[in-house]
Scaffold this active site. Structure first.
Site, short mmCIF file in Angstrom:
data_model
loop_
_atom_site.label_atom_id
_atom_site.label_comp_id
_atom_site.label_asym_id
_atom_site.label_seq_id
_atom_site.Cartn_x
_atom_site.Cartn_y
_atom_site.Cartn_z
N GLU A 121 35.53 36.80 39.34
CA GLU A 121 35.98 37.33 40.64
C GLU A 121 35.90 38.85 40.60
O GLU A 121 36.34 39.47 39.63
CB GLU A 121 37.45 36.97 40.92
CG GLU A 121 37.71 35.54 41.27
CD GLU A 121 39.17 35.33 41.75
OE1 GLU A 121 39.88 36.30 42.08
OE2 GLU A 121 39.60 34.15 41.77
N GLU A 174 43.60 32.62 36.70
CA GLU A 174 44.56 33.69 36.50
C GLU A 174 45.93 33.28 35.96
O GLU A 174 46.94 33.40 36.65
CB GLU A 174 44.73 34.47 37.82
CG GLU A 174 43.41 35.03 38.32
CD GLU A 174 43.56 35.96 39.53
OE1 GLU A 174 44.61 35.92 40.18
OE2 GLU A 174 42.62 36.72 39.79
C1 BGC Z 1 43.35 34.72 44.58
C2 BGC Z 1 43.15 35.05 46.02
C3 BGC Z 1 43.09 36.53 46.24
C4 BGC Z 1 42.13 37.16 45.28
C5 BGC Z 1 42.19 38.65 45.37
C6 BGC Z 1 42.28 35.35 43.81
O1 BGC Z 1 42.35 34.96 42.49
O2 BGC Z 1 43.30 33.36 44.40
O3 BGC Z 1 44.15 34.47 46.79
O4 BGC Z 1 42.67 36.81 47.54
O5 BGC Z 1 42.35 36.75 43.96
O6 BGC Z 1 43.49 39.09 45.23
#
Ligand code: BGC
Length: 332
Positions: A271, A154
């Protein structure tokens, strides 16, 4: 006339066939995975409540996943001065975790996660970022090809597309010196947003995989999230109405369109997930809809995450949260 007709058919077949072969070649060997989040990307493993246990990998594999993504905060374990040496004991810990995953037949993706300082002062941290990659790539150069490397989780804030396009090229060149054909995963800015794919510029390389993250609608997936300020209020449901579904499928289609325009580069939804403050029925509906919609479009996905706040596994009772697991991997 007839001859011309046959000639054009032959030409079409000759043209279409190699394209088909290329498209097939580009299909990733992974499809369903889970992030082992809140462990190695915490400042110290355990500080955020998760220590990765060896037995997790067999559980994950037996449940039907084919890969794990392991976020790693290398920046907390490397010198702040050149040559930015990574602690030996930290490498040993990451090695152990990677080896356990590989031993269980899983693909493994490791990344640089939570390099927050880099997002605030990218130019000051660029050299350190590249030197960290140099060490990681030398270290893992002889590992099986099932180990993939993801450049940076990110990119955001001051690390904008202009800088990121430059840095990613340099990082890929460094990795390629020792890992000529390993899969490298790279994503756009704004927290790996689909809307920033169009700004991503990549070098020519047949072994790149493009990642994006998906948490929309954010007020649903991040309701009550303590690390978000202001945190969206708890109570938003996701009912799976036509409109709600359209929003998701439309955004996934954007990613597919981008890939088509870019030589069919393979996509990886690295993710997605909904936090445990949302009601379980909504989480199950949303998770299942996103996973199936990605699959329909040939996008490999990796759920966020295994056993913390979004978790599909309860590490205390040592049981799967079955409704969520089934939302990801439906029974045949
Ligand atoms: C972050 C996490 C977070 C998740 C959802 C991830 O990329 O590293 O810390 O819980 O995104 O927000």
């Amino acid at each position: 006339m007839n001859r011309l007709f046959y000639l054009s058919i032959v030409l079409c077949v000759l043209l279409i066939f190699p394209l088909g072969v290329i498209a097939m070649d580009k299909k990733l060997p992974i499809s369903r995975g889970v992030n082992l989040g809140n462990a190695l990307e915490a400042p110290i493993e355990g500080q955020w409540g998760v220590i990765i246990k060896d037995e997790y990998f067999k559980l994950i594999k037996d449940a039907g996943f084919d890969h794990v993504r392991i976020p790693v905060r290398w920046s907390a374990h490397a010198d702040t001065k050149p040559p930015y040496t990574i602690e030996k004991s930290f490498f040993e810990r990451v090695d152990h975790v990677v080896n356990e995953a590989l031993k269980n037949g899983l693909y493994v993706i490791i990344n640089i996660h939570h390099y927050e300082e880099m997002m605030e002062k990218p130019e000051r941290h660029k050299d350190r970022f590249l030197k960290i990659w140099e060490q990681i790539s030398v270290h893992y150069k002889d590992y099986p090809e099932r180990l993939w490397l993801e450049l940076l989780n990110e990119p955001c804030h001051y690390l904008d597309s202009k800088l990121w396009n430059q840095y990613l090229k340099e990082a890929i060149a460094i990795i390629r010196k020792t890992n000529p054909a390993r899969k490298i995963v790279v994503g756009p800015t704004d927290w790996n947003s689909v809307y920033k794919l169009k700004e991503l510029e990549l070098p020519k390389d047949p072994n790149l995989v493009v990642t994006f993250h998906y948490y929309n609608p954010f007020r649903f997936t991040h309701q009550g999230a303590e690390w978000v300020s202001p945190s969206p209020p708890v109570g938003t449901k996701w009912l799976g109405t036509e409109l709600e579904k359209l929003l998701i499928s439309g955004e996934l289609d954007m990613a597919v369109e981008w890939s088509k325009k870019n030589n069919n580069i393979p996509l990886f939804l690295g993710e997605f997930g909904a936090y445990n403050k949302a009601d379980m029925d909504s989480r199950v509906r949303w998770t299942s809809y996103v996973a199936r919609s990605a699959e329909k479009r040939g996008i490999a996905w990796c759920y966020w995450e295994f056993c913390a706040g979004f978790g599909i596994y309860d590490p205390v009772s040592e049981e799967w949260r079955t409704p969520l697991l089934k939302a990801l991997i439906p029974e045949k």
